[in-house]
Motif scaffolding. Sequence first.
Motif, PDB file in Angstrom:
ATOM      1  N   SER A  35       0.853  -1.176   0.000  1.00 56.93           N
ATOM      2  CA  SER A  35       0.000   0.000   0.000  1.00 56.93           C
ATOM      3  C   SER A  35       0.893   1.230   0.000  1.00 56.93           C
ATOM      4  O   SER A  35       2.080   1.134   0.261  1.00 56.93           O
ATOM      5  N   ALA A  37       2.640   3.269   1.608  1.00 50.20           N
ATOM      6  CA  ALA A  37       3.181   3.455   2.944  1.00 50.20           C
ATOM      7  C   ALA A  37       4.680   3.657   2.830  1.00 50.20           C
ATOM      8  O   ALA A  37       5.282   3.371   1.810  1.00 50.20           O
ATOM      9  N   THR A  47       3.043   1.812   7.984  1.00 44.96           N
ATOM     10  CA  THR A  47       1.850   2.590   7.641  1.00 44.96           C
ATOM     11  C   THR A  47       2.065   4.024   8.112  1.00 44.96           C
ATOM     12  O   THR A  47       3.103   4.357   8.672  1.00 44.96           O
ATOM     13  N   ASN A 160       2.247   1.937  13.711  1.00 49.27           N
ATOM     14  CA  ASN A 160       2.612   1.629  12.329  1.00 49.27           C
ATOM     15  C   ASN A 160       3.455   0.376  12.194  1.00 49.27           C
ATOM     16  O   ASN A 160       3.945   0.071  11.119  1.00 49.27           O
TER      17      ASN A 160
END
Length: 178
Positions: A35, A37, A47, A160
């Motif tokens: 993703s 990130a 993240t 994260n």
Amino acid sequence: MQPSVHATLGAMSCRLARLVLPALLAALPACAAKSPAATDPGGKVCTQMGCINGLHLNLAKVTPWTAGAYTFVLELDGAAVTCTGALPLPACDQGSALRCDVEGKVQIGESGCALPPEQHGFSDIQISGEPTTVKLTIKREDQQLHSGELTPTYVTSRPNGPGCEPECRGAHAEVALP
């Protein structure tokens, strides 16, 4: 002889599955792709979640808040912070109803400024830093709604993932109000 509705639907389902299944299988690696990130040079994916450090007190009120003047007195490791204000809340575009005598140490959530006055209230208290002892007294006019002391336990977390920033330190508690 005409095929049954079930046989026709079954044949259509099989043809649809033969068309869709390869497309889904081809798209699967894209779903597993990283993703958007942050990735460190070692290949670790982090993240982008943030966090709020400090102590969060949830004001759990059983009955609706009543109109009137409110005082929140907090002793944070012996240092006093007093916040005063009133319900109903001012219009949403007019700012906060509560004012604290020490800025930047305590934030008290206000809820319902866009709702009818009988639905206005206070929702939570966010305290910056890591006080080890917190005394809290809440009054409406001269009536004491709450008086208590707590000793929060702060927890370190990394929202994260391990080794990812930020590192957060916080504690949560619930304050029961009548």
